[in-house]
Design an enzyme around this catalytic site. Structure first.
Site, PDB file in Angstrom:
ATOM      1  N   ASN A 401       5.415  -1.826   1.789  1.00  0.00           N
ATOM      2  CA  ASN A 401       5.409  -0.399   1.462  1.00  0.00           C
ATOM      3  C   ASN A 401       3.963   0.109   1.352  1.00  0.00           C
ATOM      4  O   ASN A 401       3.130  -0.265   2.161  1.00  0.00           O
ATOM      5  CB  ASN A 401       6.252  -0.135   0.220  1.00  0.00           C
ATOM      6  CG  ASN A 401       7.693  -0.614   0.421  1.00  0.00           C
ATOM      7  OD1 ASN A 401       8.122  -1.567  -0.215  1.00  0.00           O
ATOM      8  ND2 ASN A 401       8.411   0.015   1.335  1.00  0.00           N
ATOM      9  N   SER A 402       3.660   0.917   0.341  1.00  0.00           N
ATOM     10  CA  SER A 402       2.355   1.585   0.310  1.00  0.00           C
ATOM     11  C   SER A 402       1.182   0.654   0.033  1.00  0.00           C
ATOM     12  O   SER A 402       0.027   1.044   0.239  1.00  0.00           O
ATOM     13  CB  SER A 402       2.368   2.710  -0.728  1.00  0.00           C
ATOM     14  OG  SER A 402       3.213   3.756  -0.293  1.00  0.00           O
ATOM     15  N   THR A 403       1.428  -0.579  -0.420  1.00  0.00           N
ATOM     16  CA  THR A 403       0.308  -1.500  -0.635  1.00  0.00           C
ATOM     17  C   THR A 403      -0.369  -1.841   0.690  1.00  0.00           C
ATOM     18  O   THR A 403      -1.548  -2.221   0.713  1.00  0.00           O
ATOM     19  CB  THR A 403       0.770  -2.800  -1.323  1.00  0.00           C
ATOM     20  OG1 THR A 403       1.679  -3.502  -0.465  1.00  0.00           O
ATOM     21  CG2 THR A 403       1.459  -2.498  -2.650  1.00  0.00           C
ATOM     22  N   LYS A 405      -1.314   0.202   2.832  1.00  0.00           N
ATOM     23  CA  LYS A 405      -2.283   1.249   3.152  1.00  0.00           C
ATOM     24  C   LYS A 405      -3.720   0.795   2.872  1.00  0.00           C
ATOM     25  O   LYS A 405      -4.661   1.330   3.460  1.00  0.00           O
ATOM     26  CB  LYS A 405      -1.954   2.513   2.368  1.00  0.00           C
ATOM     27  CG  LYS A 405      -0.631   3.138   2.795  1.00  0.00           C
ATOM     28  CD  LYS A 405      -0.177   4.252   1.862  1.00  0.00           C
ATOM     29  CE  LYS A 405       1.173   4.808   2.293  1.00  0.00           C
ATOM     30  NZ  LYS A 405       1.719   5.798   1.345  1.00  0.00           N
ATOM     31  N   SER A 450      -0.751   8.458  -2.139  1.00  0.00           N
ATOM     32  CA  SER A 450       0.022   7.624  -1.216  1.00  0.00           C
ATOM     33  C   SER A 450       0.631   8.460  -0.089  1.00  0.00           C
ATOM     34  O   SER A 450       1.829   8.417   0.176  1.00  0.00           O
ATOM     35  CB  SER A 450       1.125   6.875  -1.980  1.00  0.00           C
ATOM     36  OG  SER A 450       1.487   5.688  -1.328  1.00  0.00           O
TER      37      SER A 450
END
Length: 598
Positions: A401-403, A405, A450
């Protein structure tokens, strides 16, 4: 189930290799292993054939030894953590840093290939069940037509054989005109069936040897082996090497049975027993029934058995010891493949992390996670020490998921899509459900809120091949970008474990990637949550929202203090409510109770 089929067929590649190794081992230890041991080796293969269907993952020997070595040093968890006290770790910075905005994605549909393979596999199983059922019906017809043994001489000889083998169970014996060789059928209610032509051509020594052979099948519970072999043949109907292995197992079963009979006989009787097989070689045939064991076999099998009888010598203690050693070595070698089959068959993907040489402590932090299924990984850089809660989940790869990024931004910086001094990407005017997304973004603002579209824009400008090459270069998780290019890191194909998250963070902090130092610094600034004279705190949350439900929560990062650096990754899972902000709160509580703070 459709996805399992693809993994199952991959497992069959390993199974073919295992069969090859087993055949080589049998050949190498042919003169060392006894006939019974050679037969028993096949049961290890039957066990390995069951591994893909076992609903848990096997662990390898290195992990077992590592776990035992660190068992004494396991730490106990502290309970009753005050969340408000934990929040004091963040002494300064953005108060809204835990707002992990995320969009919902739909559950992935299994591949069409998986469904096609599943359909073919099930159709093959049904065909095999029909064939086995037809053979079973033929056996049932034979049982109904058979008559209790009437020949007094054969009955007297049969009871003498029971006494000779010290079998106290009364096993019924029947005669039938529909068989060419004797068979024994059944496990709970075993029965022996003798062909009428053997009874009419009665020869006491020949009949004795045949009865002893069938009773050896009973003594060694070969009926169970028959059921297992037929089940394996049905499930693995498509694998020719499995069929070859099962045929060899049946041959070894008969040879082992011959050897067991020879052990009962005097040395002068060995030749007579061999002559019995030779004399009846043209009369006996391969057993046509799936759940029966008997004297019969084709001519090639008969030749092997006769050669075994001709070369048989009662084993000495030294030979038995050598045989047992060879058997154990082969068994350990084959058992070592179980984790590989299990890992590829398992629905989940696990990282192959060899912790045997690491300073690892397995800690119990379950009180912090409450209703969540979660794990926590901490790496103490100064002491080169790991602390892991829930080792199974710590090695489990899930969507980042957003990690992700963190690294997507780094790729964009390396390729010049954005720069440390100019990271602005203009908003395209599309309306998003979060107000913070509906504006032009810099790397700082996009990371803080995010903003998905910001990083999707970076990917579009980089191109899939460039992104994939970077993912391979840094070794990001399973390195799988087969999902939709706009969402491969959101509940799709790209997956990473908490252990791997920590390993990557250590490389980011030390720039082991060999990237431009100013780009590394820009990413660090973007994920900096707090900074003071006591140290700096970096982190990134991530939330997996599937069909509107928060099912996967992340918080990863590291804390630089005046004399040490601590890297961490926390992951939680649930049917709903598993958000990155909740993972962050749990992490802050654990760090506070471990007295890790700035």
């Amino acid at each position: 189930m459709a996805d399992f089929m693809i993994r199952f067929f991959i497992c069959n590649v390993f199974i073919c290799g295992i069969i090859g190794i087993l055949l080589i081992a049998r050949r190498i230890f042919k003169n060392t292993l006894s006939s019974r041991m050679q037969y028993h080796l096949w049961f290890l293969l039957l066990g390995l054939l069951a591994v893909p269907f076992i609903p848990f993952r096997f662990i390898g020997f290195p992990q077992i030894f590592s776990w035992l070595a660190n068992l004494r040093g396991s730490l106990s968890s502290n309970t009753g953590t005050d969340m408000e006290e934990a929040a004091e770790i963040i002494s300064a910075g953005n108060a809204d840093w835990m707002n992990d905005f995320t969009l919902s994605v739909n559950s992935e549909i299994p591949s069409v290939t998986g469904y096609i393979l599943l359909g073919i596999w099930i159709a093959g199983i049904f065909a095999m069940i029909i064939l086995v059922s037809k053979s079973s019906l033929r056996l049932r017809s034979l049982e109904k037509s058979a008559l209790p043994l009437q020949n007094r001489e054969v009955r007297r000889l049969y009871h003498h054989c029971l006494e000779e083998m010290e079998i106290h169970r009364d096993i019924p014996v029947y005669s039938t005109a529909f068989l060419k060789s004797p068979i024994i059928v059944g496990f709970l209610k075993p029965c022996i069936y003798l062909p009428i032509h053997l009874i009419s051509d009665y020869n006491e020594s020949d009949m004795r040897y045949m009865l002893l052979h069938e009773l050896q099948h009973y003594r060694h519970h070969d009926a169970i082996a028959g059921y297992l072999m037929n089940l394996a043949g049905v499930v693995y109907w498509f694998n020719p090497l499995v069929w070859y292995a099962l045929r060899e197992m049946r041959n070894d079963r008969e040879i082992a049975c011959d050897t067991s009979v020879l052990k009962m006989l005097k040395e002068d009787d060995y030749e007579d027993y061999g002559n019995t097989l030779i004399n009846f070689a043209e009369k006996v045939s391969l057993i046509p029934f799936p759940f029966a064991a008997g004297l019969g076999g084709n001519m090639k099998q008969m030749e092997r058995r006769i050669l075994n009888i001709a070369s048989y010598e009662k084993p000495t203690f030294t030979k038995r010891l050598k045989g047992m050693t060879a058997f154990v070595l082969t068994a350990v070698l084959l058992s070592g493949f179980a984790p590989f089959i299990s890992a590829y068959a398992a629905e989940a993907d696990y990282c192959q992390w060899n912790s045997s040489s690491e300073n690892v402590s397995y800690v119990d932090l379950s009180s912090y996670f409450g209703e969540y299924e979660g794990c926590f990984v901490l790496y103490d850089l100064k002491n080169d020490a790991w602390s892991i809660h829930n080792r199974e989940n710590a090695a489990l790869r899930v969507s980042p998921n957003s990690t992700y990024k963190i690294y997507d931004a780094l790729f964009g910086l390396e390729e010049g899509v954005i720069t440390p001094d100019d990271s602005l990407i203009a908003w395209n005017g599309e309306s998003y459900p979060f107000e913070a997304w509906n504006a032009d973004q810099t790397l700082q603002s996009a990371m803080a809120s995010s903003v998905n579209w910001y990083f999707q824009s970076i990917d579009e400008q980089l191109g899939a091949s460039v992104v994939y090459s970077y993912i391979q270069e840094i070794g990001y998780g399973n390195e799988n970008m087969s999902g939709d290019f706009s969402a491969y890191w959101m509940g799709s194909s790209l997956k990473i474990s908490p252990i791997e998250q920590v390993e990557l963070l250590t490389k980011l902090q030390s720039n082991s990637f060999g990237f431009a130092s100013e780009n590394i610094a820009a990413v660090k600034d973007a994920i900096c949550l707090s900074s003071s004279d006591a140290g700096t705190f970096y982190g990134k949350t991530g939330t997996g929202r599937i069909d509107g439900q928060d099912v996967n929560g992340w918080f990863v990062g590291y804390m630089e203090t005046t004399d040490n650096t601590y890297f961490f990754a926390a992951n939680i899972g649930a049917d709903d409510g598993a958000a990155g902000s909740n993972a962050a709160e749990i992490t802050l509580s654990i760090l506070s109770d471990m007295d890790i703070r700035i």
